[in-house]
Design a protein around this motif. Structure first.
Motif, PDB file in Angstrom:
ATOM      1  N   ALA A 161       0.841  -1.209   0.000  1.00  0.00           N
ATOM      2  CA  ALA A 161       0.000   0.000   0.000  1.00  0.00           C
ATOM      3  C   ALA A 161       0.872   1.253   0.000  1.00  0.00           C
ATOM      4  O   ALA A 161       0.616   2.204  -0.757  1.00  0.00           O
ATOM      5  N   LYS A 162       1.912   1.247   0.823  1.00  0.00           N
ATOM      6  CA  LYS A 162       2.816   2.405   0.899  1.00  0.00           C
ATOM      7  C   LYS A 162       3.563   2.600  -0.418  1.00  0.00           C
ATOM      8  O   LYS A 162       3.723   3.734  -0.901  1.00  0.00           O
ATOM      9  N   GLN A 163       4.015   1.486  -1.020  1.00  0.00           N
ATOM     10  CA  GLN A 163       4.752   1.570  -2.284  1.00  0.00           C
ATOM     11  C   GLN A 163       3.839   2.036  -3.415  1.00  0.00           C
ATOM     12  O   GLN A 163       4.261   2.776  -4.301  1.00  0.00           O
ATOM     13  N   LEU A 164       2.583   1.614  -3.395  1.00  0.00           N
ATOM     14  CA  LEU A 164       1.616   2.078  -4.397  1.00  0.00           C
ATOM     15  C   LEU A 164       1.416   3.587  -4.306  1.00  0.00           C
ATOM     16  O   LEU A 164       1.323   4.272  -5.325  1.00  0.00           O
ATOM     17  N   GLU A 165       1.348   4.108  -3.089  1.00  0.00           N
ATOM     18  CA  GLU A 165       1.192   5.553  -2.903  1.00  0.00           C
ATOM     19  C   GLU A 165       2.406   6.300  -3.462  1.00  0.00           C
ATOM     20  O   GLU A 165       2.264   7.338  -4.114  1.00  0.00           O
ATOM     21  N   GLU A 166       3.602   5.755  -3.207  1.00  0.00           N
ATOM     22  CA  GLU A 166       4.822   6.391  -3.713  1.00  0.00           C
ATOM     23  C   GLU A 166       4.865   6.341  -5.243  1.00  0.00           C
ATOM     24  O   GLU A 166       5.215   7.328  -5.898  1.00  0.00           O
ATOM     25  N   ALA A 167       4.497   5.185  -5.807  1.00  0.00           N
ATOM     26  CA  ALA A 167       4.494   5.031  -7.266  1.00  0.00           C
ATOM     27  C   ALA A 167       3.470   5.965  -7.912  1.00  0.00           C
ATOM     28  O   ALA A 167       3.725   6.565  -8.956  1.00  0.00           O
ATOM     29  N   THR A 168       2.304   6.102  -7.279  1.00  0.00           N
ATOM     30  CA  THR A 168       1.253   6.988  -7.790  1.00  0.00           C
ATOM     31  C   THR A 168       1.713   8.441  -7.765  1.00  0.00           C
ATOM     32  O   THR A 168       1.544   9.176  -8.742  1.00  0.00           O
ATOM     33  N   SER A 169       2.326   8.848  -6.661  1.00  0.00           N
ATOM     34  CA  SER A 169       2.825  10.216  -6.521  1.00  0.00           C
ATOM     35  C   SER A 169       3.877  10.529  -7.582  1.00  0.00           C
ATOM     36  O   SER A 169       3.881  11.604  -8.183  1.00  0.00           O
ATOM     37  N   SER A 170       4.775   9.568  -7.828  1.00  0.00           N
ATOM     38  CA  SER A 170       5.829   9.755  -8.820  1.00  0.00           C
ATOM     39  C   SER A 170       5.259   9.932 -10.223  1.00  0.00           C
ATOM     40  O   SER A 170       5.685  10.810 -10.979  1.00  0.00           O
ATOM     41  N   LEU A 171       4.253   9.125 -10.582  1.00  0.00           N
ATOM     42  CA  LEU A 171       3.640   9.245 -11.905  1.00  0.00           C
ATOM     43  C   LEU A 171       2.853  10.548 -12.052  1.00  0.00           C
ATOM     44  O   LEU A 171       2.843  11.159 -13.121  1.00  0.00           O
ATOM     45  N   ARG A 172       2.193  10.960 -10.988  1.00  0.00           N
ATOM     46  CA  ARG A 172       1.443  12.241 -11.041  1.00  0.00           C
ATOM     47  C   ARG A 172       2.398  13.415 -11.240  1.00  0.00           C
ATOM     48  O   ARG A 172       2.093  14.356 -11.980  1.00  0.00           O
ATOM     49  N   HIS A 173       3.561  13.353 -10.585  1.00  0.00           N
ATOM     50  CA  HIS A 173       4.567  14.404 -10.750  1.00  0.00           C
ATOM     51  C   HIS A 173       5.066  14.435 -12.201  1.00  0.00           C
ATOM     52  O   HIS A 173       5.211  15.501 -12.799  1.00  0.00           O
ATOM     53  N   PHE A 174       5.312  13.242 -12.769  1.00  0.00           N
ATOM     54  CA  PHE A 174       5.740  13.155 -14.167  1.00  0.00           C
ATOM     55  C   PHE A 174       4.686  13.775 -15.083  1.00  0.00           C
ATOM     56  O   PHE A 174       5.008  14.538 -15.993  1.00  0.00           O
ATOM     57  N   ARG A 175       3.414  13.463 -14.830  1.00  0.00           N
ATOM     58  CA  ARG A 175       2.322  13.994 -15.660  1.00  0.00           C
ATOM     59  C   ARG A 175       2.278  15.521 -15.600  1.00  0.00           C
ATOM     60  O   ARG A 175       2.112  16.185 -16.623  1.00  0.00           O
ATOM     61  N   GLN A 176       2.428  16.086 -14.398  1.00  0.00           N
ATOM     62  CA  GLN A 176       2.387  17.547 -14.249  1.00  0.00           C
ATOM     63  C   GLN A 176       3.481  18.207 -15.076  1.00  0.00           C
ATOM     64  O   GLN A 176       3.260  19.232 -15.724  1.00  0.00           O
ATOM     65  N   ILE A 177       4.665  17.601 -15.079  1.00  0.00           N
ATOM     66  CA  ILE A 177       5.784  18.159 -15.853  1.00  0.00           C
ATOM     67  C   ILE A 177       5.485  18.069 -17.346  1.00  0.00           C
ATOM     68  O   ILE A 177       5.697  19.023 -18.092  1.00  0.00           O
ATOM     69  N   GLN A 178       4.952  16.915 -17.795  1.00  0.00           N
ATOM     70  CA  GLN A 178       4.665  16.731 -19.219  1.00  0.00           C
ATOM     71  C   GLN A 178       3.572  17.668 -19.712  1.00  0.00           C
ATOM     72  O   GLN A 178       3.613  18.140 -20.843  1.00  0.00           O
ATOM     73  N   VAL A 179       2.586  17.942 -18.879  1.00  0.00           N
ATOM     74  CA  VAL A 179       1.499  18.847 -19.263  1.00  0.00           C
ATOM     75  C   VAL A 179       2.032  20.252 -19.499  1.00  0.00           C
ATOM     76  O   VAL A 179       1.572  20.969 -20.382  1.00  0.00           O
ATOM     77  N   ARG A 180       3.059  20.656 -18.723  1.00  0.00           N
ATOM     78  CA  ARG A 180       3.639  22.000 -18.879  1.00  0.00           C
ATOM     79  C   ARG A 180       4.672  22.068 -19.982  1.00  0.00           C
ATOM     80  O   ARG A 180       4.994  23.139 -20.468  1.00  0.00           O
ATOM     81  N   THR A 181       5.224  20.930 -20.413  1.00  0.00           N
ATOM     82  CA  THR A 181       6.334  20.906 -21.358  1.00  0.00           C
ATOM     83  C   THR A 181       6.029  21.507 -22.724  1.00  0.00           C
ATOM     84  O   THR A 181       6.851  22.231 -23.245  1.00  0.00           O
ATOM     85  N   PRO A 182       4.857  21.219 -23.351  1.00  0.00           N
ATOM     86  CA  PRO A 182       4.639  21.738 -24.705  1.00  0.00           C
ATOM     87  C   PRO A 182       4.869  23.236 -24.852  1.00  0.00           C
ATOM     88  O   PRO A 182       5.512  23.667 -25.792  1.00  0.00           O
ATOM     89  N   PHE A 183       4.403  24.047 -23.874  1.00  0.00           N
ATOM     90  CA  PHE A 183       4.596  25.494 -23.962  1.00  0.00           C
ATOM     91  C   PHE A 183       6.079  25.840 -23.873  1.00  0.00           C
ATOM     92  O   PHE A 183       6.590  26.639 -24.637  1.00  0.00           O
ATOM     93  N   ILE A 184       6.785  25.187 -22.940  1.00  0.00           N
ATOM     94  CA  ILE A 184       8.209  25.458 -22.767  1.00  0.00           C
ATOM     95  C   ILE A 184       8.970  25.071 -24.029  1.00  0.00           C
ATOM     96  O   ILE A 184       9.821  25.797 -24.503  1.00  0.00           O
ATOM     97  N   GLU A 185       8.633  23.891 -24.604  1.00  0.00           N
ATOM     98  CA  GLU A 185       9.296  23.432 -25.812  1.00  0.00           C
ATOM     99  C   GLU A 185       9.062  24.395 -26.971  1.00  0.00           C
ATOM    100  O   GLU A 185       9.954  24.694 -27.735  1.00  0.00           O
ATOM    101  N   THR A 186       7.816  24.890 -27.092  1.00  0.00           N
ATOM    102  CA  THR A 186       7.502  25.826 -28.168  1.00  0.00           C
ATOM    103  C   THR A 186       8.352  27.086 -28.040  1.00  0.00           C
ATOM    104  O   THR A 186       8.911  27.581 -29.012  1.00  0.00           O
ATOM    105  N   GLN A 187       8.466  27.595 -26.814  1.00  0.00           N
ATOM    106  CA  GLN A 187       9.259  28.796 -26.593  1.00  0.00           C
ATOM    107  C   GLN A 187      10.721  28.548 -26.951  1.00  0.00           C
ATOM    108  O   GLN A 187      11.371  29.386 -27.538  1.00  0.00           O
ATOM    109  N   ARG A 188      11.241  27.361 -26.580  1.00  0.00           N
ATOM    110  CA  ARG A 188      12.649  27.063 -26.801  1.00  0.00           C
ATOM    111  C   ARG A 188      12.964  26.875 -28.284  1.00  0.00           C
ATOM    112  O   ARG A 188      14.052  27.134 -28.730  1.00  0.00           O
ATOM    113  N   GLN A 189      11.993  26.455 -29.088  1.00  0.00           N
ATOM    114  CA  GLN A 189      12.246  26.164 -30.485  1.00  0.00           C
ATOM    115  C   GLN A 189      12.104  27.375 -31.393  1.00  0.00           C
ATOM    116  O   GLN A 189      12.428  27.308 -32.562  1.00  0.00           O
TER     117      GLN A 189
END
Length: 200
Positions: A161-189
């Motif tokens: 249960a504890k490891q599932l919570e950690e794995a879920t948190s890690s994936l949610r953090h990855f998703r938040q970064i990916q959602v913001r990336t397109p704008f940053i990538e557009t600016q950089r290109q």
């Protein structure tokens, strides 16, 4: 470790994994021990140019010097060319985790954390993955990779249960970064469209 060395190391590692080649197999092809390939992929050694060229060719890559102003255009072309392989590998990683989550749910139906993890997997944006995004996903899945060893361990429900919570948190953090990336990538290109202006 400088950003340039880190990027080269990550590219070598991603290319090797894309070709389903072990560090030992790559080392044998270029005449280096597995331990040295491991250090190269971690950016822990000063890689000689001759070794870099040999490793690149063993992975069907080429080492080229290009004008800095042309870099955004070249990176765009590489992203389009390499995205199919990386995206396929990313989807395979996510599918493996979805199957693992189903297995956990079947063995531990009382664990409410499984549903949260399944939602986190489903919510990963289905985008075109490049080598850097694939590496980021692989790192985000590190906590999840410990789940498999806990399934069959006796009395492991609490730890699972504890490891599932950690794995879920890690994936949610990855998703938040990916959602913001397109704008940053557009600016950089943006400089890619101003190449001719630099010729004045």
């Amino acid at each position: 470790m400088s950003a340039g060395i880190d990027e080269i190391a990550a590219s070598i590692r991603a290319a090797r994994k894309t070709k389903a080649m072990t560090q030992k197999a790559l080392g044998q092809r270029v005449g280096l021990p597995q331990s040295h390939i491991s250090k190269i992929e971690k950016g822990a050694v000063d890689l000689q140019l001759s070794s870099l060229v040999e490793i690149a060719r063993a992975l069907d890559l080429e080492v080229k010097l290009i004008p800095r102003r042309a870099l955004p255009a070249v990176e765009g072309a590489v992203r389009v060319h390499g995205s199919t392989v990386e995206t396929s590998r990313a989807l395979n990683l996510l599918n493996e985790q979805a199957q693992l989550a189903e297995r956990i749910k079947g063995s531990f139906p009382e664990l409410s954390q499984v549903e949260g993890y399944q939602n986190a997997i489903r919510n990963i944006p289905r985008l075109q993955f490049d080598a850097a995004q694939l590496k980021a996903l692989d790192e985000a899945l590190q906590p999840a990779k410990r789940l498999k060893s806990l399934i069959d361990a006796p009395g492991s429900a609490a730890r699972l249960a504890k490891q599932l919570e950690e794995a879920t948190s890690s994936l949610r953090h990855f998703r938040q970064i990916q959602v913001r990336t397109p704008f940053i990538e557009t600016q950089r290109q943006l400089p890619a469209y101003r190449l001719e202006e630099d010729d004045e």
